[in-house]
Design a protein around this motif. Sequence first.
Motif, PDB file in Angstrom:
ATOM      1  N   THR A 250       0.817  -1.220   0.000  1.00  0.00           N
ATOM      2  CA  THR A 250       0.000   0.000   0.000  1.00  0.00           C
ATOM      3  C   THR A 250       0.849   1.268   0.000  1.00  0.00           C
ATOM      4  N   GLU A 251       1.989   1.257   0.674  1.00  0.00           N
ATOM      5  CA  GLU A 251       2.798   2.465   0.782  1.00  0.00           C
ATOM      6  C   GLU A 251       4.204   2.299   0.214  1.00  0.00           C
ATOM      7  N   GLY A 252       4.660   1.066   0.088  1.00  0.00           N
ATOM      8  CA  GLY A 252       6.029   0.866  -0.371  1.00  0.00           C
ATOM      9  C   GLY A 252       6.068   0.262  -1.753  1.00  0.00           C
ATOM     10  N   GLU A 253       7.036  -0.561  -1.976  1.00  0.00           N
ATOM     11  CA  GLU A 253       7.250  -1.166  -3.280  1.00  0.00           C
ATOM     12  C   GLU A 253       7.465  -2.660  -3.100  1.00  0.00           C
ATOM     13  N   ILE A 254       7.309  -3.380  -4.193  1.00  0.00           N
ATOM     14  CA  ILE A 254       7.574  -4.815  -4.238  1.00  0.00           C
ATOM     15  C   ILE A 254       8.913  -4.989  -4.935  1.00  0.00           C
ATOM     16  N   PHE A 255       9.875  -5.519  -4.221  1.00  0.00           N
ATOM     17  CA  PHE A 255      11.250  -5.609  -4.719  1.00  0.00           C
ATOM     18  C   PHE A 255      11.583  -7.076  -4.926  1.00  0.00           C
ATOM     19  N   LEU A 256      11.940  -7.416  -6.157  1.00  0.00           N
ATOM     20  CA  LEU A 256      12.352  -8.763  -6.516  1.00  0.00           C
ATOM     21  C   LEU A 256      13.835  -8.723  -6.822  1.00  0.00           C
ATOM     22  N   ASN A 257      14.623  -9.351  -5.975  1.00  0.00           N
ATOM     23  CA  ASN A 257      16.076  -9.318  -6.116  1.00  0.00           C
ATOM     24  C   ASN A 257      16.556 -10.746  -6.366  1.00  0.00           C
ATOM     25  N   ALA A 258      16.939 -11.046  -7.627  1.00  0.00           N
ATOM     26  CA  ALA A 258      17.414 -12.384  -7.971  1.00  0.00           C
ATOM     27  C   ALA A 258      18.255 -12.298  -9.226  1.00  0.00           C
ATOM     28  N   ASP A 259      19.082 -13.309  -9.431  1.00  0.00           N
ATOM     29  CA  ASP A 259      19.881 -13.359 -10.649  1.00  0.00           C
ATOM     30  C   ASP A 259      19.006 -13.554 -11.881  1.00  0.00           C
ATOM     31  N   THR A 260      17.965 -14.322 -11.741  1.00  0.00           N
ATOM     32  CA  THR A 260      17.075 -14.593 -12.868  1.00  0.00           C
ATOM     33  C   THR A 260      15.639 -14.494 -12.384  1.00  0.00           C
ATOM     34  N   ILE A 261      14.835 -13.723 -13.093  1.00  0.00           N
ATOM     35  CA  ILE A 261      13.408 -13.590 -12.785  1.00  0.00           C
ATOM     36  C   ILE A 261      12.651 -14.077 -14.000  1.00  0.00           C
ATOM     37  N   ARG A 262      11.834 -15.089 -13.827  1.00  0.00           N
ATOM     38  CA  ARG A 262      11.083 -15.684 -14.921  1.00  0.00           C
ATOM     39  C   ARG A 262       9.587 -15.473 -14.700  1.00  0.00           C
ATOM     40  N   LEU A 263       8.936 -15.107 -15.790  1.00  0.00           N
ATOM     41  CA  LEU A 263       7.484 -14.989 -15.801  1.00  0.00           C
ATOM     42  C   LEU A 263       6.993 -15.885 -16.933  1.00  0.00           C
ATOM     43  N   GLY A 264       6.524 -17.050 -16.614  1.00  0.00           N
ATOM     44  CA  GLY A 264       6.132 -18.008 -17.633  1.00  0.00           C
ATOM     45  C   GLY A 264       4.684 -17.888 -18.034  1.00  0.00           C
ATOM     46  N   ASN A 265       4.382 -18.420 -19.231  1.00  0.00           N
ATOM     47  CA  ASN A 265       3.021 -18.476 -19.760  1.00  0.00           C
ATOM     48  C   ASN A 265       2.390 -17.089 -19.922  1.00  0.00           C
ATOM     49  N   LEU A 266       3.217 -16.079 -20.296  1.00  0.00           N
ATOM     50  CA  LEU A 266       2.662 -14.755 -20.559  1.00  0.00           C
ATOM     51  C   LEU A 266       2.060 -14.732 -21.971  1.00  0.00           C
ATOM     52  N   PRO A 267       0.941 -14.044 -22.161  1.00  0.00           N
ATOM     53  CA  PRO A 267       0.382 -13.950 -23.519  1.00  0.00           C
ATOM     54  C   PRO A 267       1.324 -13.147 -24.432  1.00  0.00           C
ATOM     55  N   MET A 268       1.286 -13.482 -25.710  1.00  0.00           N
ATOM     56  CA  MET A 268       2.210 -12.889 -26.673  1.00  0.00           C
ATOM     57  C   MET A 268       1.413 -12.139 -27.741  1.00  0.00           C
ATOM     58  N   GLY A 269       1.822 -10.948 -28.005  1.00  0.00           N
ATOM     59  CA  GLY A 269       1.210 -10.146 -29.070  1.00  0.00           C
ATOM     60  C   GLY A 269       2.181  -9.949 -30.221  1.00  0.00           C
TER      61      GLY A 269
END
Length: 324
Positions: A250-269
């Motif tokens: 609500t007031e801060g941020e979402i921080f993802l700290n990793a060597d590799t971040i994968r988002l699978g099964n995303l729709p493709m345009g």
Amino acid sequence: QMDEKWIIISEEDRRPGAMTREQYILATQQNSLPRTEHPQFYPVGIYGWRKRCLYFFVLLLLVTMIVNLAMTIWILKVMNFTVDGMGNLRVTKKGIRLEGISEFLLPLYVKEIHSRKDSPLVLQSDRNVTVNARNHMGQLTGQLTVGADAVEAQCKRFEVRASDGGKVLFSADEDEIVIGADRLKVTGTEGAVFGHSVETPHIRAEPSQDLKLESPTRSLVMEAPRGVQVNAAAGDLKATCRKELHLQSTEGEIFLNADTIRLGNLPMGSFSSSSSFSSSSSPSSSAPRQTIYELCACPNGKLYLSPAGAGSTCQSNSNICLWS
């Protein structure tokens, strides 16, 4: 009968008022001669049927005394009466000591009960064993009942302490239940079921075991005023849901700290000169194979992939954003 004797008395002896010699002799002879009449004797004591009844009662009393003495000796022998006590009961300076199995038919009031050092204390009953505690007014303040189906304790506070008597392992009262053990282990296949919220500073699994937090039919909510930390030091962290997974700050941020971040099964345009996207998931056969894509975000926050170009190929009016 007395023999009569006649005695001649002279005239000079006949004086008026004087006893004659004949009368004197007759009087003295009557007193000296024995009487021939039989004397009457009166018996002294108890005679007849009274005497026989007295002897009978004396004999009956003697027999009763002998029987009582024999019964007393027999009871002393059977009950094993000694100077220290009787049977398994021994009277010592510290109290009463019972050896072996003892049976009480009426209530037992004692201050302390303990067994020998080399044997346990066993309280056995055909129905249940009930231990009551009362105050000085005689009111019941605590009760422990061990039955065939359950063990019931009725008191203001129930405590289970360690062997040294210092640390409280378990305590329960009307307000809360406290478990003071270093580790709480639930070995049931269904795990631990809580009807309401659970408040704890740390949740961890056993070594070489996975930690799984699951809500089969409802949502799983983890809240903390200063943040929630989920850490998997030697394994993977997996969050799976059926519908939607919300990461909200609500007031801060979402921080993802990793060597590799994968988002699978995303729709493709796909990008075209008319600035429109189609829902095809693969390029046409005549076009070269696309290997680089751009990550795009719709105004509502939905992510999708767009083929990378010289400039940004993300369009806000794409079909994915319109139909999402």
